[in-house]
Scaffold this motif. Structure first.
Motif, PDB file in Angstrom:
ATOM      1  N   VAL A  32      -6.158 -79.527 -11.221  1.00 54.59           N
ATOM      2  CA  VAL A  32      -5.769 -78.125 -11.364  1.00 54.59           C
ATOM      3  C   VAL A  32      -6.949 -77.253 -10.942  1.00 54.59           C
ATOM      4  CG1 VAL A  32      -4.963 -76.332 -12.941  1.00 54.59           C
ATOM      5  CG2 VAL A  32      -4.237 -78.699 -13.288  1.00 54.59           C
ATOM      6  N   GLU A  33      -6.718 -76.327 -10.011  1.00 59.22           N
ATOM      7  CA  GLU A  33      -7.804 -75.471  -9.532  1.00 59.22           C
ATOM      8  C   GLU A  33      -7.969 -74.259 -10.445  1.00 59.22           C
ATOM      9  OE1 GLU A  33      -9.516 -73.714  -5.363  1.00 59.22           O
ATOM     10  OE2 GLU A  33      -7.381 -73.478  -5.770  1.00 59.22           O
ATOM     11  N   TYR A  34      -9.183 -74.083 -10.936  1.00 60.57           N
ATOM     12  CA  TYR A  34      -9.480 -72.944 -11.806  1.00 60.57           C
ATOM     13  C   TYR A  34     -10.855 -72.411 -11.451  1.00 60.57           C
ATOM     14  CZ  TYR A  34     -10.439 -70.272 -16.093  1.00 60.57           C
ATOM     15  OH  TYR A  34     -10.755 -69.273 -16.986  1.00 60.57           O
ATOM     16  N   GLN A  35     -10.932 -71.162 -11.105  1.00 57.77           N
ATOM     17  CA  GLN A  35     -12.178 -70.480 -10.750  1.00 57.77           C
ATOM     18  C   GLN A  35     -12.959 -71.220  -9.670  1.00 57.77           C
ATOM     19  OE1 GLN A  35     -14.059 -69.884 -14.636  1.00 57.77           O
ATOM     20  NE2 GLN A  35     -12.956 -67.955 -14.913  1.00 57.77           N
ATOM     21  N   GLY A  36     -12.216 -71.748  -8.690  1.00 57.03           N
ATOM     22  CA  GLY A  36     -12.850 -72.352  -7.524  1.00 57.03           C
ATOM     23  C   GLY A  36     -13.187 -73.817  -7.640  1.00 57.03           C
ATOM     24  N   ARG A  47      -8.424 -75.605 -22.513  1.00 53.25           N
ATOM     25  CA  ARG A  47      -9.550 -75.633 -23.451  1.00 53.25           C
ATOM     26  C   ARG A  47     -10.756 -74.897 -22.886  1.00 53.25           C
ATOM     27  NH1 ARG A  47      -8.760 -82.034 -25.002  1.00 53.25           N
ATOM     28  NH2 ARG A  47      -7.102 -81.736 -26.522  1.00 53.25           N
ATOM     29  N   THR A  48     -10.934 -74.973 -21.585  1.00 54.58           N
ATOM     30  CA  THR A  48     -12.026 -74.230 -20.946  1.00 54.58           C
ATOM     31  C   THR A  48     -11.810 -72.739 -21.103  1.00 54.58           C
ATOM     32  OG1 THR A  48     -12.414 -75.984 -19.310  1.00 54.58           O
ATOM     33  CG2 THR A  48     -13.187 -73.758 -18.758  1.00 54.58           C
ATOM     34  N   LEU A  49     -10.602 -72.303 -20.866  1.00 55.33           N
ATOM     35  CA  LEU A  49     -10.266 -70.887 -21.017  1.00 55.33           C
ATOM     36  C   LEU A  49     -10.502 -70.437 -22.453  1.00 55.33           C
ATOM     37  CD1 LEU A  49      -9.159 -68.415 -19.541  1.00 55.33           C
ATOM     38  CD2 LEU A  49      -6.850 -69.217 -20.061  1.00 55.33           C
ATOM     39  N   SER A  50     -10.134 -71.281 -23.405  1.00 59.11           N
ATOM     40  CA  SER A  50     -10.347 -70.963 -24.819  1.00 59.11           C
ATOM     41  C   SER A  50     -11.835 -70.866 -25.137  1.00 59.11           C
ATOM     42  CB  SER A  50      -9.696 -72.041 -25.695  1.00 59.11           C
ATOM     43  OG  SER A  50      -9.960 -71.811 -27.060  1.00 59.11           O
ATOM     44  N   ALA A  51     -12.628 -71.807 -24.595  1.00 54.84           N
ATOM     45  CA  ALA A  51     -14.078 -71.769 -24.815  1.00 54.84           C
ATOM     46  C   ALA A  51     -14.688 -70.510 -24.206  1.00 54.84           C
ATOM     47  CB  ALA A  51     -14.728 -73.016 -24.222  1.00 54.84           C
ATOM     48  N   GLN A  52     -14.233 -70.126 -23.032  1.00 52.54           N
ATOM     49  CA  GLN A  52     -14.754 -68.925 -22.385  1.00 52.54           C
ATOM     50  C   GLN A  52     -14.474 -67.685 -23.216  1.00 52.54           C
ATOM     51  OE1 GLN A  52     -12.731 -69.327 -18.610  1.00 52.54           O
ATOM     52  NE2 GLN A  52     -14.585 -70.049 -17.593  1.00 52.54           N
ATOM     53  N   PRO A 130     -18.743 -75.968 -14.164  1.00 48.82           N
ATOM     54  CA  PRO A 130     -19.662 -75.339 -13.199  1.00 48.82           C
ATOM     55  C   PRO A 130     -20.366 -74.162 -13.852  1.00 48.82           C
ATOM     56  CG  PRO A 130     -17.370 -74.822 -12.698  1.00 48.82           C
ATOM     57  CD  PRO A 130     -17.339 -75.863 -13.759  1.00 48.82           C
ATOM     58  N   PHE A 131     -21.511 -73.794 -13.325  1.00 50.41           N
ATOM     59  CA  PHE A 131     -22.311 -72.723 -13.927  1.00 50.41           C
ATOM     60  C   PHE A 131     -21.519 -71.426 -14.041  1.00 50.41           C
ATOM     61  CE2 PHE A 131     -25.278 -69.153 -13.721  1.00 50.41           C
ATOM     62  CZ  PHE A 131     -26.107 -69.458 -14.783  1.00 50.41           C
ATOM     63  N   SER A 132     -20.751 -71.103 -13.021  1.00 51.58           N
ATOM     64  CA  SER A 132     -20.014 -69.838 -13.006  1.00 51.58           C
ATOM     65  C   SER A 132     -18.901 -69.781 -14.046  1.00 51.58           C
ATOM     66  CB  SER A 132     -19.410 -69.605 -11.611  1.00 51.58           C
ATOM     67  OG  SER A 132     -18.579 -70.693 -11.237  1.00 51.58           O
ATOM     68  N   SER A 133     -18.541 -70.921 -14.636  1.00 46.57           N
ATOM     69  CA  SER A 133     -17.460 -70.948 -15.618  1.00 46.57           C
ATOM     70  C   SER A 133     -17.950 -71.114 -17.056  1.00 46.57           C
ATOM     71  CB  SER A 133     -16.478 -72.081 -15.284  1.00 46.57           C
ATOM     72  OG  SER A 133     -15.818 -71.831 -14.065  1.00 46.57           O
ATOM     73  N   LEU A 134     -19.245 -71.138 -17.270  1.00 46.33           N
ATOM     74  CA  LEU A 134     -19.769 -71.254 -18.629  1.00 46.33           C
ATOM     75  C   LEU A 134     -19.438 -69.993 -19.428  1.00 46.33           C
ATOM     76  CD1 LEU A 134     -23.353 -72.708 -17.940  1.00 46.33           C
ATOM     77  CD2 LEU A 134     -21.360 -73.954 -18.841  1.00 46.33           C
ATOM     78  N   PRO A 135     -19.179 -70.123 -20.719  1.00 50.07           N
ATOM     79  CA  PRO A 135     -18.934 -68.935 -21.554  1.00 50.07           C
ATOM     80  C   PRO A 135     -20.120 -67.978 -21.501  1.00 50.07           C
ATOM     81  CG  PRO A 135     -18.327 -70.930 -22.730  1.00 50.07           C
ATOM     82  CD  PRO A 135     -19.036 -71.385 -21.481  1.00 50.07           C
ATOM     83  N   ASP A 194     -20.660 -77.539  -4.346  1.00 47.59           N
ATOM     84  CA  ASP A 194     -20.596 -76.206  -4.948  1.00 47.59           C
ATOM     85  C   ASP A 194     -21.066 -76.241  -6.398  1.00 47.59           C
ATOM     86  OD1 ASP A 194     -19.507 -75.512  -2.544  1.00 47.59           O
ATOM     87  OD2 ASP A 194     -17.460 -75.229  -3.285  1.00 47.59           O
ATOM     88  N   HIS A 195     -20.728 -77.336  -7.083  1.00 46.56           N
ATOM     89  CA  HIS A 195     -21.152 -77.515  -8.481  1.00 46.56           C
ATOM     90  C   HIS A 195     -22.674 -77.536  -8.559  1.00 46.56           C
ATOM     91  CE1 HIS A 195     -21.316 -79.214 -12.538  1.00 46.56           C
ATOM     92  NE2 HIS A 195     -20.008 -79.064 -12.647  1.00 46.56           N
ATOM     93  N   VAL A 196     -23.286 -78.331  -7.698  1.00 41.83           N
ATOM     94  CA  VAL A 196     -24.751 -78.449  -7.697  1.00 41.83           C
ATOM     95  C   VAL A 196     -25.405 -77.128  -7.318  1.00 41.83           C
ATOM     96  CG1 VAL A 196     -26.730 -79.615  -6.638  1.00 41.83           C
ATOM     97  CG2 VAL A 196     -24.665 -80.918  -7.167  1.00 41.83           C
ATOM     98  N   LEU A 197     -24.888 -76.476  -6.282  1.00 37.58           N
ATOM     99  CA  LEU A 197     -25.485 -75.226  -5.809  1.00 37.58           C
ATOM    100  C   LEU A 197     -25.458 -74.136  -6.875  1.00 37.58           C
ATOM    101  CD1 LEU A 197     -24.399 -74.833  -2.079  1.00 37.58           C
ATOM    102  CD2 LEU A 197     -26.737 -74.874  -2.977  1.00 37.58           C
ATOM    103  N   GLY A 198     -24.401 -74.104  -7.670  1.00 32.84           N
ATOM    104  CA  GLY A 198     -24.317 -73.093  -8.717  1.00 32.84           C
ATOM    105  C   GLY A 198     -25.486 -73.180  -9.677  1.00 32.84           C
ATOM    106  N   TYR A 199     -25.798 -74.393 -10.103  1.00 28.58           N
ATOM    107  CA  TYR A 199     -26.910 -74.577 -11.039  1.00 28.58           C
ATOM    108  C   TYR A 199     -28.265 -74.461 -10.339  1.00 28.58           C
ATOM    109  CZ  TYR A 199     -23.851 -75.930 -14.880  1.00 28.58           C
ATOM    110  OH  TYR A 199     -22.916 -75.919 -15.886  1.00 28.58           O
ATOM    111  N   TRP A 200     -28.337 -74.909  -9.092  1.00 26.21           N
ATOM    112  CA  TRP A 200     -29.588 -74.796  -8.347  1.00 26.21           C
ATOM    113  C   TRP A 200     -29.997 -73.329  -8.175  1.00 26.21           C
ATOM    114  CZ3 TRP A 200     -33.894 -76.896  -6.767  1.00 26.21           C
ATOM    115  CH2 TRP A 200     -34.585 -76.364  -5.678  1.00 26.21           C
ATOM    116  N   ASN A 201     -29.065 -72.520  -7.727  1.00 28.73           N
ATOM    117  CA  ASN A 201     -29.369 -71.098  -7.533  1.00 28.73           C
ATOM    118  C   ASN A 201     -29.736 -70.419  -8.849  1.00 28.73           C
ATOM    119  OD1 ASN A 201     -28.914 -71.200  -4.755  1.00 28.73           O
ATOM    120  ND2 ASN A 201     -26.720 -70.767  -4.979  1.00 28.73           N
TER     121      ASN A 201
END
Length: 324
Positions: A32-36, A47-52, A130-135, A194-201
């Motif tokens: 399921v695609e969510y936030q890229g 559950r991710t949406l709930s955590a956010q 991914p970093f961009s989806s952390l609460p 993309d996952h790695v780049l999010g945290y690297w940046n």
């Protein structure tokens, strides 16, 4: 009460619009695609949406972040042993050591799955998000991220999923098809680059808050990185502890061979009686650097390296490991 009902309706609207696709995943579920990014199934997205929306991090929390099959088990083991060393190491008894009764994954909660079961005395929380989806509440906490050469990441993921499928009397995805899906980013929590780049940046912008680690470098000097990890998390070793060999004890305790040979990791299960139930031994296959050479053709390796160079162009990040 009305606002809560509206939020539930809004969440349902969001979930109903998400794209689903058969990809490289657990249990033959649609991704399921969510936030890229591609998530294992709709339940994890929910559950991710709930955590956010609801999760409130504490300033003392330390988040152990990774894409799947990049050294997650080892990072969890090392981190847990570091913060719990007075009982895990100093006590010396098997009964006091959680590693003898459960997988390292069972020693700390996963943000998008089981964070409500967290131990208030344990600051560690793991996640594949991914970093961009952390609460938002995580923004003030320390983060440790581990990554790995994409070729070894893929090979480890492929064998993990193939063994899992076989254990459930399911037909594993063929290696060529799995390779195509991974390269297209259609794997759980992918695209990997993309996952790695999010945290690297993010680590470049906030080096004091985000520790970016490479699995291969950790393997080459485990004691050095164990000390670095401990200091970053706020649990640095004293000179007395170092003289007594505490660092070496933790590295040995958390080594691949030691963990794999524990009885619980030979016969035990994680997620018992649930939809995610699987044998602990699935998490221990090789753990070696450059194992991809035994499974990928030269053309496959060249193709993935081309993708890696293209994806990371201009980032100053090198994910490709070369023998020294």
């Amino acid at each position: 009460m009305e606002s809560k009902r509206n939020q539930i309706c809004n969440d349902e609207d969001i979930l109903s619009t998400l794209e689903k696709r058969a990809g490289l995943n657990l249990f033959n579920h649609d991704l399921v695609e969510y936030q890229g990014f591609w998530y294992p199934d709709m339940a994890v997205v929910t559950r991710t949406l709930s955590a956010q929306r609801q999760f409130q991090a504490q300033s003392s929390d330390v988040f152990l972040c990774s894409a799947p099959k990049t050294g997650t088990t080892w990072l969890k083991a090392l981190s847990f042993a570091i913060v719990s060393r007075t009982t895990v190491v100093d006590d010396g008894s098997t009964a006091a050591n959680p590693f003898h009764s459960k997988l390292p994954h069972g020693c700390l909660p996963l943000l998008e799955i089981s964070v409500t079961n967290r131990d208030p005395n344990n600051p560690l929380i793991a996640t594949h998000l991914p970093f961009s989806s952390l609460p938002e509440s995580v923004s003030g906490c320390r983060i440790v991220y581990v990554c790995r050469d994409p070729k070894d990441t893929f090979v480890s993921m492929y064998h993990f999923l193939a063994k899992l499928a076989t254990s459930r009397n399911m037909e594993p995805v063929h290696l060529d098809k799995a390779f195509e899906l991974f390269c297209n980013g259609e794997s759980f929590y992918g695209p990997y680059w993309d996952h790695v780049l999010g945290y690297w940046n993010a680590s470049l912008e906030q080096p004091d808050r985000i520790l970016f680690l490479k699995y291969e470098e950790m393997m080459e000097d485990a004691c050095f990185y164990t000390k670095k990890l401990a200091e970053f998390m706020g649990y640095g070793f004293t000179l007395e502890e170092e003289k007594k060999g505490m660092v070496e004890k933790i590295v040995e305790m958390c080594s691949f061979e030691n963990l794999r040979n524990l009885e619980v990791n030979k016969d035990g299960k994680v997620g018992k009686n649930g939809p995610w139930e699987m044998k602990n031994n699935l998490f221990f296959r090789e753990g070696r650097i450059r194992d991809w050479e035994n499974h990928l053709t030269p053309d496959m390796a060249k193709h993935m390296d081309f993708i890696t160079h293209s994806k990371l162009s201009g980032s100053d990040l090198n994910l490709l490991y070369h023998k020294k």
